[in-house]
Design a protein around this motif. Sequence first.
Motif, short mmCIF file in Angstrom:
data_model
loop_
_atom_site.label_atom_id
_atom_site.label_comp_id
_atom_site.label_asym_id
_atom_site.label_seq_id
_atom_site.Cartn_x
_atom_site.Cartn_y
_atom_site.Cartn_z
N ILE A 54 33.33 -15.33 -6.91
CA ILE A 54 33.21 -15.81 -5.54
C ILE A 54 32.63 -14.71 -4.65
O ILE A 54 31.76 -14.95 -3.81
CB ILE A 54 34.57 -16.33 -5.01
N GLY A 55 33.09 -13.48 -4.86
CA GLY A 55 32.55 -12.34 -4.11
C GLY A 55 31.07 -12.13 -4.37
O GLY A 55 30.29 -11.88 -3.44
N SER A 58 29.19 -15.10 -2.79
CA SER A 58 29.22 -14.94 -1.32
C SER A 58 28.24 -13.87 -0.88
O SER A 58 27.57 -14.01 0.15
CB SER A 58 30.62 -14.60 -0.84
N SER A 59 28.14 -12.79 -1.64
CA SER A 59 27.20 -11.72 -1.31
C SER A 59 25.77 -12.26 -1.31
O SER A 59 24.99 -11.96 -0.40
CB SER A 59 27.35 -10.59 -2.32
N THR A 61 24.85 -15.54 -1.07
CA THR A 61 24.65 -16.63 -0.11
C THR A 61 24.65 -16.13 1.33
O THR A 61 23.93 -16.68 2.16
CB THR A 61 25.68 -17.76 -0.28
N ASP A 62 25.43 -15.10 1.64
CA ASP A 62 25.40 -14.55 3.01
C ASP A 62 23.99 -14.08 3.35
O ASP A 62 23.49 -14.32 4.44
CB ASP A 62 26.39 -13.39 3.17
N LEU A 119 32.79 -23.34 -3.52
CA LEU A 119 31.87 -22.51 -2.75
C LEU A 119 30.42 -22.86 -3.07
O LEU A 119 29.58 -22.96 -2.17
CB LEU A 119 32.12 -21.03 -3.03
N GLU A 122 29.61 -26.05 -1.31
CA GLU A 122 29.46 -25.82 0.13
C GLU A 122 28.04 -25.33 0.45
O GLU A 122 27.39 -25.81 1.39
CB GLU A 122 30.49 -24.79 0.59
N GLN A 123 27.53 -24.38 -0.34
CA GLN A 123 26.19 -23.86 -0.13
C GLN A 123 25.13 -24.92 -0.43
O GLN A 123 24.13 -25.05 0.27
CB GLN A 123 25.96 -22.61 -0.99
#
Length: 194
Positions: A54-55, A58-59, A61-62, A119, A122-123
């Motif tokens: 997830i990290g 998230s890295s 996708t951010d 996640l 969501e993206q």
Amino acid sequence: MNSDLPRQKIIDGAITVLLEKGVAGSRMNDFVEASGLSKGGVYHHFASKEELLIGVLSSFTDSIISRINMEADPKQSATKQLQALLENHQEVLIDMGQYNQLFLDFFAQARFLPRFHALMREQYDLFHKQLAELITLGIKQKEFHPKTDADAIASGIRGVFDGIGIALSIVPEKIDFPRYAIDSAMTLLKGIAR
């Protein structure tokens, strides 16, 4: 010490491991070794493999979202806004191309990791929503046929990108990446133009 630095070091090490071993073949010990931190240091930031994945996601996708996120502007042409969105997406695809295989692995493994899957969804939904809103705007502005199904076209465009990603991992010599994805998506839009 900035707590984001060790976290980013763990994520960077995890990306290296994931590119080499894949999601299924990698273990927390691999991530610990690649990070250069202690086991306790890694587990302080990520209690499980799923949390670390997830990290990592998230890295990525951010960075991606900040580059392609846009609000529909009812005062501008929907077609031009869609083209700009796809061109921004093209730049992201070029920059992220080296991670194509990793993203495909994420898709394949997501069903086994519920929070990671959520996640990813969501993206996925965010990009779909942007596309559908712009297509709906184009229908209202009479740029697209009135009976156009915005969700179907948004899904088709999303599918083009996914399909090109798969083909790129199998027959890269046959794929002019990312031009094929952008040209195919624009052809879908031309098909609904009035």
